[in-house]
Design an enzyme around this catalytic site. Structure first.
Site, short mmCIF file in Angstrom:
data_model
loop_
_atom_site.label_atom_id
_atom_site.label_comp_id
_atom_site.label_asym_id
_atom_site.label_seq_id
_atom_site.Cartn_x
_atom_site.Cartn_y
_atom_site.Cartn_z
N SER A 179 14.80 -0.51 -0.81
CA SER A 179 13.98 -1.67 -0.48
C SER A 179 14.46 -2.98 -1.08
O SER A 179 14.21 -4.04 -0.52
CB SER A 179 12.53 -1.41 -0.90
OG SER A 179 12.46 -1.04 -2.26
N HIS A 207 11.82 1.28 5.16
CA HIS A 207 12.57 0.12 5.69
C HIS A 207 13.54 0.48 6.80
O HIS A 207 14.21 -0.39 7.35
CB HIS A 207 13.31 -0.60 4.56
CG HIS A 207 12.38 -1.20 3.57
ND1 HIS A 207 11.79 -2.44 3.76
CD2 HIS A 207 11.89 -0.74 2.40
CE1 HIS A 207 11.00 -2.70 2.74
NE2 HIS A 207 11.04 -1.69 1.89
N LYS A 239 5.73 -2.23 7.89
CA LYS A 239 6.97 -3.03 7.90
C LYS A 239 7.40 -3.28 9.35
O LYS A 239 6.78 -4.08 10.01
CB LYS A 239 7.99 -2.34 7.02
CG LYS A 239 7.59 -2.62 5.56
CD LYS A 239 8.05 -1.69 4.53
CE LYS A 239 7.39 -2.10 3.21
NZ LYS A 239 7.39 -1.04 2.23
C1 LIG Z 1 6.72 -0.69 1.05
C2 LIG Z 1 7.18 0.64 0.61
C3 LIG Z 1 6.28 1.67 0.35
C4 LIG Z 1 4.81 1.44 0.36
O1 LIG Z 1 4.31 1.42 1.64
P1 LIG Z 1 2.89 0.75 1.87
O2 LIG Z 1 2.48 1.22 3.21
O3 LIG Z 1 3.12 -0.72 1.80
O4 LIG Z 1 1.99 1.23 0.78
C5 LIG Z 1 6.77 2.90 0.05
N1 LIG Z 1 8.10 3.13 -0.05
C6 LIG Z 1 8.99 2.16 0.18
C7 LIG Z 1 10.45 2.46 0.07
C8 LIG Z 1 8.57 0.88 0.49
O5 LIG Z 1 9.43 -0.10 0.68
#
Ligand SMILES: *Cc1c(COP(=O)(O)O)cnc(C)c1O
Length: 387
Positions: A179, A207, A239
């Site tokens: 991320s 991602h 995302k």
């Molecule tokens: C954003 C993210 C999460 C968390 O997901 P949410 O739905 O925002 O709680 C988990 N793992 C990774 C790698 C992320 O980038």
């Protein structure tokens, strides 16, 4: 020390270290052009990689479902909150990811917590990449299993730890796309290593899902790892999908185990059905509108080529996440604020989100950006570089 003294002391310390966090107020929908704290800026900071968070059809699906189902789901999935919209989304995601079944969670954080604590515990082993997302690290610690972090994407480091294991289950856990660095995990090698060492593999593709792979199926599709090689796949909807929530994909037995044992699934209110309906529309658009992925990938190539000409030090990332490491937290904020004054918003990421000494600008590209938007960003980066 009184509570008040303790609280003030910690905030003071945070300030002294230039690690103090502050929220800006977003006054518009997410998109390339946003208003934030009263200023109009060109944004390169969201995870809305495909521009679906404010897509008219996604919004319409949300509105129609809210008319039909109301706002709140009213209960957890196991009581009476599991609606036909949730169920349909689970089935569509299973088909899309080529897995037997999927299970919706309220967020990615909760999905990761639920999976790890449901599958491993005391006496077992969890192996995590050093750069894994905080939710995976927290989940590993909470599980109570013996917890080992291996060097980033380093198969020798992982193999060494695996060799030292005694009895107990072994779970390898990695981000699909990292991320804060934007690079990808070697899923094929990880799958082979897991198989050789009698370990289980879990990938969090927050991602990658929606953007990687020919059809947007994520890192697993791009690197051709199927359910047998990668039995536990997590994807998120907040995302590239532009909505909210997350899911776990895998075998029927995996999903049934999570329904029985994942506490963050059982003891929480189900997502609003309208969020599931909006996500179904996002999924349809991801499948129909290939041009969004294609445009994003052209932007990534263009940005990298031009930044290279400017002499900017980019990381080895070919995803929408294009970090520029500055190192020092104070300087990172200085540069980020300079860009903001020029009307450009980029992420400013400091420890402990990234390792000490690697504070960075986290630039993210979206299919909604135009070539001119990217030129403006490059121009801004050139100017702050000289300043
Ligand atoms: C954003 C993210 C999460 C968390 O997901 P949410 O739905 O925002 O709680 C988990 N793992 C990774 C790698 C992320 O980038």
């Amino acid at each position: 020390m009184s509570l008040e003294q303790f609280l003030q002391h910690r905030l003071h310390e945070r300030q002294q270290q230039s690690l103090y966090r502050q929220r800006r107020r977003l006054q518009t929908a997410q998109g390339p052009r946003v208003e934030i704290d009263g200023a109009e800026v060109l944004a390169f900071s969201s995870n809305d990689y495909l521009g679906l968070a404010n897509h008219p059809e996604v919004k319409q699906a949300f509105i129609e479902a809210a008319e039909k189902y109301g706002v709140g789901s009213g209960a957890s999935h196991l009581v009476s909150g599991h609606s036909t919209e949730h169920h349909a989304l689970e089935e569509e995601l299973a088909e899309f990811t080529g897995r037997d079944r999927t299970l919706l969670f309220s967020s990615g954080y909760m999905a990761n917590l639920g999976v790890l604590t449901a599958l491993v515990g005391k006496g077992d082993y969890v192996y995590e990449d050093k750069l894994n997302h905080a939710s995976l690290l927290d989940a590993g610690l909470l599980s109570g299993a013996r917890f080992q972090r291996y060097l980033h994407n380093d198969m020798d480091s992982l193999q060494n730890y695996l060799l030292k294991a005694e009895s107990g289950h072994k779970l390898i856990v990695t981000d699909g796309v990292f991320s804060m660095d934007g690079d990808i995990a070697p899923l094929k090698e990880l799958a082979e290593l897991a198989q050789r060492n009698d370990a289980w593999l879990m990938v969090d593709d927050a991602h990658g899902f929606g953007v990687m792979g020919f059809n947007g199926g994520g890192s697993a599709e791009q690197l051709h790892v199927d359910q047998q090689q990668l039995p536990i796949l997590v994807g998120t909807l907040g995302k590239a999908f532009g909505t909210f929530g997350a899911f776990v994909a895998g075998s029927d037995d995996l999903i049934e185990n999570l329904i029985q044992f994942a506490r963050s699934y059982i003891y929480t209110t189900a997502l609003p059905p309208a969020v599931a309906a909006a996500s179904r529309k996002s999924l349809a658009l991801i499948q129909q509108e290939d041009w969004r992925r294609e445009k994003l990938h052209r932007h990534i190539q263009y940005f990298r080529a031009e930044a290279h000409l400017l002499g900017l030090d980019l990381m080895d990332s070919h995803t929408a996440i294009q970090p520029v490491v500055i190192g020092d937290s104070v300087r990172t904020q200085l540069v980020g604020n300079h860009l903001l004054q020029r009307g450009l918003l980029v992420g400013m990421i400091r420890p402990p989100t990234v390792p000490e000494g690697t504070a960075r600008l986290r630039i993210t590209l979206s299919a909604e950006h135009s070539r001119e938007d990217i030129d403006r960003l490059l121009e801004g980066l050139k100017k702050v570089r000289h300043a």
